[in-house]
Design a protein around this motif. Structure first.
Motif, PDB file in Angstrom:
ATOM      1  N   ASN A  45       0.805  -1.117   0.057  1.00  0.00           N
ATOM      2  CA  ASN A  45       0.094   0.037  -0.013  1.00  0.00           C
ATOM      3  C   ASN A  45       0.839   1.373  -0.133  1.00  0.00           C
ATOM      4  O   ASN A  45       0.601   2.350  -0.963  1.00  0.00           O
ATOM      5  CB  ASN A  45      -1.092  -0.050   1.159  1.00  0.00           C
ATOM      6  CG  ASN A  45      -2.131  -0.998   1.047  1.00  0.00           C
ATOM      7  OD1 ASN A  45      -3.052  -0.287   0.177  1.00  0.00           O
ATOM      8  ND2 ASN A  45      -2.426  -1.892   1.569  1.00  0.00           N
ATOM      9  N   ALA A  48       2.031   1.556  -3.409  1.00  0.00           N
ATOM     10  CA  ALA A  48       0.844   2.228  -4.385  1.00  0.00           C
ATOM     11  C   ALA A  48       0.235   3.608  -3.838  1.00  0.00           C
ATOM     12  O   ALA A  48      -0.252   4.576  -4.795  1.00  0.00           O
ATOM     13  CB  ALA A  48      -0.283   1.401  -4.276  1.00  0.00           C
ATOM     14  N   GLY A  49       0.685   3.962  -2.968  1.00  0.00           N
ATOM     15  CA  GLY A  49       0.515   5.583  -2.479  1.00  0.00           C
ATOM     16  C   GLY A  49      -0.938   5.683  -1.606  1.00  0.00           C
ATOM     17  O   GLY A  49      -1.631   6.693  -1.709  1.00  0.00           O
ATOM     18  N   ARG A  50      -1.352   4.687  -0.865  1.00  0.00           N
ATOM     19  CA  ARG A  50      -2.643   4.982  -0.056  1.00  0.00           C
ATOM     20  C   ARG A  50      -2.520   5.840   1.160  1.00  0.00           C
ATOM     21  O   ARG A  50      -1.792   5.837   1.615  1.00  0.00           O
ATOM     22  CB  ARG A  50      -2.864   3.465   0.714  1.00  0.00           C
ATOM     23  CG  ARG A  50      -4.449   3.664   1.315  1.00  0.00           C
ATOM     24  CD  ARG A  50      -4.966   2.449   1.862  1.00  0.00           C
ATOM     25  NE  ARG A  50      -5.064   1.214   1.176  1.00  0.00           N
ATOM     26  CZ  ARG A  50      -6.305   0.865   1.091  1.00  0.00           C
ATOM     27  NH1 ARG A  50      -7.446   1.463   1.512  1.00  0.00           N
ATOM     28  NH2 ARG A  50      -6.473  -0.174   0.134  1.00  0.00           N
ATOM     29  N   PRO A  72      -1.156   8.658  -5.806  1.00  0.00           N
ATOM     30  CA  PRO A  72      -1.509   7.220  -6.374  1.00  0.00           C
ATOM     31  C   PRO A  72      -1.444   7.086  -7.565  1.00  0.00           C
ATOM     32  O   PRO A  72      -1.109   6.436  -8.595  1.00  0.00           O
ATOM     33  CB  PRO A  72      -2.718   6.739  -5.639  1.00  0.00           C
ATOM     34  CG  PRO A  72      -3.149   7.656  -4.822  1.00  0.00           C
ATOM     35  CD  PRO A  72      -2.351   8.959  -4.619  1.00  0.00           C
ATOM     36  N   PHE A  81       1.593  -0.977 -10.566  1.00  0.00           N
ATOM     37  CA  PHE A  81       0.471  -1.348 -10.402  1.00  0.00           C
ATOM     38  C   PHE A  81       0.487  -2.398  -9.013  1.00  0.00           C
ATOM     39  O   PHE A  81       1.240  -3.248  -8.919  1.00  0.00           O
ATOM     40  CB  PHE A  81       0.218  -2.392 -11.598  1.00  0.00           C
ATOM     41  CG  PHE A  81      -1.076  -3.331 -11.509  1.00  0.00           C
ATOM     42  CD1 PHE A  81      -2.485  -2.782 -12.099  1.00  0.00           C
ATOM     43  CD2 PHE A  81      -0.970  -4.427 -10.924  1.00  0.00           C
ATOM     44  CE1 PHE A  81      -3.648  -3.277 -11.991  1.00  0.00           C
ATOM     45  CE2 PHE A  81      -2.503  -5.272 -10.915  1.00  0.00           C
ATOM     46  CZ  PHE A  81      -3.501  -4.720 -11.580  1.00  0.00           C
ATOM     47  N   MET A  82      -0.693  -2.204  -8.411  1.00  0.00           N
ATOM     48  CA  MET A  82      -1.078  -3.272  -7.266  1.00  0.00           C
ATOM     49  C   MET A  82      -1.856  -4.057  -7.341  1.00  0.00           C
ATOM     50  O   MET A  82      -3.184  -3.671  -7.676  1.00  0.00           O
ATOM     51  CB  MET A  82      -1.061  -2.364  -5.796  1.00  0.00           C
ATOM     52  CG  MET A  82      -1.332  -3.349  -4.620  1.00  0.00           C
ATOM     53  SD  MET A  82      -1.331  -2.830  -3.045  1.00  0.00           S
ATOM     54  CE  MET A  82      -2.766  -1.821  -3.031  1.00  0.00           C
TER      55      MET A  82
ATOM     56  N   PHE B 388      -9.603   4.975  -3.409  1.00  0.00           N
ATOM     57  CA  PHE B 388      -8.235   4.499  -3.692  1.00  0.00           C
ATOM     58  C   PHE B 388      -8.055   3.369  -4.702  1.00  0.00           C
ATOM     59  O   PHE B 388      -7.106   3.445  -5.603  1.00  0.00           O
ATOM     60  CB  PHE B 388      -7.481   3.636  -2.232  1.00  0.00           C
ATOM     61  CG  PHE B 388      -6.006   3.213  -2.346  1.00  0.00           C
ATOM     62  CD1 PHE B 388      -5.198   4.267  -2.885  1.00  0.00           C
ATOM     63  CD2 PHE B 388      -5.574   1.957  -2.348  1.00  0.00           C
ATOM     64  CE1 PHE B 388      -3.702   3.828  -2.830  1.00  0.00           C
ATOM     65  CE2 PHE B 388      -4.637   1.566  -2.428  1.00  0.00           C
ATOM     66  CZ  PHE B 388      -3.525   2.442  -2.967  1.00  0.00           C
ATOM     67  N   ARG B 391      -8.183   5.439  -8.052  1.00  0.00           N
ATOM     68  CA  ARG B 391      -6.807   6.071  -8.236  1.00  0.00           C
ATOM     69  C   ARG B 391      -5.669   5.089  -8.433  1.00  0.00           C
ATOM     70  O   ARG B 391      -4.686   5.606  -9.258  1.00  0.00           O
ATOM     71  CB  ARG B 391      -6.402   6.910  -6.869  1.00  0.00           C
ATOM     72  CG  ARG B 391      -7.616   7.948  -6.742  1.00  0.00           C
ATOM     73  CD  ARG B 391      -7.369   9.067  -5.597  1.00  0.00           C
ATOM     74  NE  ARG B 391      -6.477   9.853  -5.819  1.00  0.00           N
ATOM     75  CZ  ARG B 391      -5.822  10.762  -4.716  1.00  0.00           C
ATOM     76  NH1 ARG B 391      -6.033  10.450  -3.432  1.00  0.00           N
ATOM     77  NH2 ARG B 391      -4.929  11.219  -5.092  1.00  0.00           N
ATOM     78  N   SER B 392      -5.718   4.065  -7.935  1.00  0.00           N
ATOM     79  CA  SER B 392      -4.558   2.886  -8.135  1.00  0.00           C
ATOM     80  C   SER B 392      -4.828   2.491  -9.423  1.00  0.00           C
ATOM     81  O   SER B 392      -3.683   1.807  -9.957  1.00  0.00           O
ATOM     82  CB  SER B 392      -4.413   1.971  -6.972  1.00  0.00           C
ATOM     83  OG  SER B 392      -5.627   0.909  -7.415  1.00  0.00           O
ATOM     84  N   ARG B 393      -5.753   2.858 -10.116  1.00  0.00           N
ATOM     85  CA  ARG B 393      -5.907   2.528 -11.493  1.00  0.00           C
ATOM     86  C   ARG B 393      -5.608   3.791 -12.326  1.00  0.00           C
ATOM     87  O   ARG B 393      -6.407   3.818 -13.665  1.00  0.00           O
ATOM     88  CB  ARG B 393      -7.138   1.751 -11.660  1.00  0.00           C
ATOM     89  CG  ARG B 393      -7.554   0.378 -11.109  1.00  0.00           C
ATOM     90  CD  ARG B 393      -6.289  -0.693 -11.631  1.00  0.00           C
ATOM     91  NE  ARG B 393      -6.404  -1.760 -10.908  1.00  0.00           N
ATOM     92  CZ  ARG B 393      -5.536  -2.283  -9.605  1.00  0.00           C
ATOM     93  NH1 ARG B 393      -4.618  -1.405  -9.258  1.00  0.00           N
ATOM     94  NH2 ARG B 393      -5.857  -3.382  -9.110  1.00  0.00           N
TER      95      ARG B 393
END
Ligand SMILES: Nc1ncnc2c1ncn2[C@@H]1O[C@H](COP(=O)(O)OP(=O)(O)O)[C@@H](O)[C@H]1O
Ligand SMILES: [Mg+2]
Lengths: 250, 445
Positions: A45, A48-50, A72, A81-82, B388, B391-393
């Motif tokens: 996380n 990924a930048g949470r 993110p 990519f997470m 989230f 945004r992660s996408r």
């Protein structure tokens, strides 16, 4: 490609990562193993930048760029990519349109023209084969009503479409039966490439029978306490984590 | 201050009456004005109006709508026709019936569909029977009474026994397309015979930033086995005032599906009152309200389960942004003879800014012992995990917010059966969100 030095990170004021070092080069696959609660998902996380995860010390460089201040979505566009351990269901948001928006945002970031509907559809057709994803899942809401295995496949499918430089797969193997595990592993293997790095977070060494890592790391209490090759995973399977901890403490 | 406002309306009524010598409704108007005078405008000291202050309406002395030349409405009219929806259309511009823009062809034998000003002459018995139905007419609501005091424009719809009107009836109210700031009091009377079927759309559209006051009332009477689907699409100007009352009376085994979508208006109050007065009667109330800027949108619903084996289901959702304010009050009363009542209600709200506000109150009063009732209301922000994930996408924060807001509203819109209305609303809802273009991509190919 990824260079983590002395990383400290906390969530809700509680320190979880306590000085973690990790260096991953393009083309490599690294497995990160460790007992429950050791901080594996926290690491994923943080990469990924949470929001909720705060970096309190150390540094993360991705292709030489400092990740700590990057939103993110920018990280995603830069190629991170997470695959989530627990992919969230998003009612009312169409799976395939989300993916198209994602892909075109990434392409725009790279100064590439957006794919039109036909090109995108062709790409999707090709990539669904990689993980054997049922067609009817594409047009549903994101992960809504998907089985556990379908959610994990959907994550790998997204990875296949988005073609990241660095993929972090957080326990993508957990909860899969052996057939599903093989399919997912084949999918991941087919995505291995010289330009791509993969971090496999896993709880079970069985995944590593199918995806052979270049390195295996043991994460315990927020630090990597031992690194080695594939044999390390087998040793962990056989003897558990305690001996590594003792060795590290000594 | 309220007194001067009341006086103003009394004078306006004199003007109207003088312009309509010998009109059949003049006595009804006078009587209603007497009642209104005794009551005045509601104040926030009244429980029912606690969160909605109508002083801005009372303060602005709007003149009664007059048939003046209107301009600039053509494009809105086209949109309001719901792109290709095959329907009967009655159009009202600035509160007045426009015969030239209205069209209704091939109505089944025996159906009455007429604007109120001619219906009072041609179908006075029908008009009288609805107007004198006291269980229907809401005497407790001052705006309902004020509407009766100015009854003139609107429609009369009568569908005889066992008759279905296949095409929806689209009532289009376009307002703000002239220079004068006016008030209009449309009155729609709907009477469904036994086994009759009807879909009605009330479509309120306003000119951008114009100020005016719409005070509308719709009364619907359903005989046994009748079915009514009612849409109210409210997109008045964000400077305007809109008060709407929908009063429904249901006989045995009748069914009403109501969809109320409120997107416009500076100050909006919608009341729906349903009387389930015989076994097997059922109602579905579906609603969406979205307040941006300084909009204030109040929805009050009252469902009376008067007899046994009656059912009600209610789902309202609200999206409050900026300094927008929403009020939801859903009251369900299960009277003592209404055993085996089945009533479910939910109200969910999304607060998108710190200054947005919602006052939500489900009220359940049960005087019978063998019933199934549930209600719940929620107030929340956008889900952090969903944000989230998007945004992660690679999807930026503002777009992710819009997408999730849209998905929240879509839960209401998707229950609408008519595709053209669904698309029209999706378009309108998306248009209110940032990154409209991208979300459009998302939802239609
Ligand atoms: N959002 C959170 N709030 C509080 N504590 C958290 C949160 N997420 C994780 N933790 C705590 O951080 C520690 C590490 O969790 P996690 O990174 O999920 O471990 P792993 O993935 O290795 O099982 C655990 O003690 C967990 O309880
Ligand atoms: Mg974990």
């Amino acid at each position: 490609m990824l260079d983590i030095k002395n990383l400290h990170a906390s969530v809700d004021g509680k320190e979880i990562l306590k000085g973690l070092d990790l260096m991953v080069n393009a083309g490599e696959v690294h497995a990160i193993m460790g007992p429950n609660g050791s901080g594996k998902s926290t690491l994923a996380n943080v990469l990924a930048g949470r929001d909720a995860y705060e970096i309190t010390g150390g540094s993360i460089l991705f292709e030489g760029k400092d990740l700590s201040e990057m939103e993110p979505e920018i990280r995603a566009r830069e190629g991170i990519f997470m695959a989530f351990q627990y992919p969230v269901e998003i009612p009312g948001v169409n799976n395939i349109y989300m993916l198209k928006a994602a892909l075109n945002a990434i392409r725009e970031h790279r100064n590439e023209p957006p794919l039109d509907a036909m090109e995108f559809l062709r790409l999707v057709k090709e990539k669904t084969k990689i993980v054997n994803l049922r067609d009817d899942l594409l047009n549903r809401s994101v992960n809504e009503g998907f089985s556990g295995g379908e959610k994990k496949r959907n994550e790998i499918f997204q990875m296949a479409v988005l073609e990241p430089k660095l993929a972090i797969l957080d326990e993508t193997d957990s909860g899969l039966d052996i057939d599903a595990l093989k399919t997912v592993a084949e999918g991941v293997n087919s995505l291995r490439s010289r330009d791509r790095a993969i971090i496999l977070v896993t709880h079970y060494q069985r995944l590593l029978n199918y995806i052979v890592p270049d390195q295996v790391h043991v994460l315990s209490d927020g630090k990597i306490i031992k690194s080695g090759h594939r044999e390390l995973a087998l040793q962990l399977e056989e003897k558990g984590y305690d001996w590594v901890k003792e060795e590290a403490a000594a | 201050m309220s007194d001067t406002a009341v006086k103003h309306y009394i004078e306006e009524l004199h003007r109207l009456q003088e312009s309509l010598p010998g009109d059949k409704l003049s006595l009804i108007r006078e009587a209603a004005m007497g009642q209104f005078q005794a009551r005045g405008f509601p104040t926030t000291r009244q429980e029912n109006w606690k969160y909605t202050d109508v002083k801005p309406i009372a303060r602005s002395a709007f003149g009664i709508a007059e048939a003046k030349p209107a301009t600039g409405y053509e494009k809105q009219l086209e949109h309001a026709r719901l792109s290709g929806l095959d329907s009967h259309e009655l159009v009202f511009i600035n509160g007045r019936f426009s015969v030239e823009h209205s069209r209704s062809q091939d109505l089944p034998q025996g159906v009455v569909l007429e604007d109120m000003s001619s219906a009072v002459n041609n179908h006075s018995m029908l008009v009288d029977s609805v107007m004198s139905n006291t269980t229907l007419n809401d005497q407790s609501n001052p705006f309902n009474i004020l509407n009766t005091a100015f009854i003139h424009d609107g429609v009369l719809i009568h569908v005889p026994d066992d008759c279905s009107i296949d095409k929806p009836i689209n009532l289009i109210y376009l307002s703000g397309y002239s220079d004068n700031e006016f008030s209009a009091h449309p009155r729609n009377l709907i009477f469904l015979g036994s086994g009759a079927r009807l879909t009605v759309i009330e479509n309120y559209v306003g000119a951008k930033d114009r100020q005016y006051f719409i005070n509308t009332v719709t009364d619907a009477v359903l005989s046994s086995n009748a079915a009514l689907t009612h849409y109210k699409l409210q997109q008045e100007s964000v400077e305007s005032y809109h008060i709407g009352n929908l009063n429904i009376y249901q006989d045995r085994d009748s069914q009403v599906n109501s969809h109320s979508i409120s997107l416009g208006g500076a100050l909006v109050r919608n009341d729906i009152k349903v009387q389930l007065d015989a076994e097997g009667a059922g109602v579905l109330l579906n609603g969406l309200y979205m307040a941006n800027g300084k909009q204030h949108i109040d929805n009050h619903t009252l469902i009376n389960h008067l007899q046994q084996h009656t059912t009600s289901e209610e789902h309202y959702r609200g999206v409050l942004n900026d300094r927008g304010r929403g009020v939801f009050n859903g009251k369900v009363v299960v009277h003592k003879d209404a055993q085996k009542t089945d009533a479910a209600q939910s109200n969910a709200n999304l607060l998108l800014s710190d200054q947005a506000e919602i006052d939500t109150k489900p009220e359940l009063e049960i005087y019978a012992d063998d019933v199934k009732c549930s209600h719940g209301s929620t107030v929340g922000q956008l889900d952090k995990d969903m944000m989230f994930y998007l945004r992660s996408r690679a999807i930026d924060e503002a777009t992710a917010k819009s997408i999730l807001t849209y998905a929240f509203a879509e839960e209401v819109i998707k229950r609408i059966e008519i595709e053209q209305i669904r698309h029209y609303l999706e378009y309108q809802v998306i248009g209110r969100l940032p990154d409209a273009e991208l979300i459009k991509e998302f939802t239609h190919e």
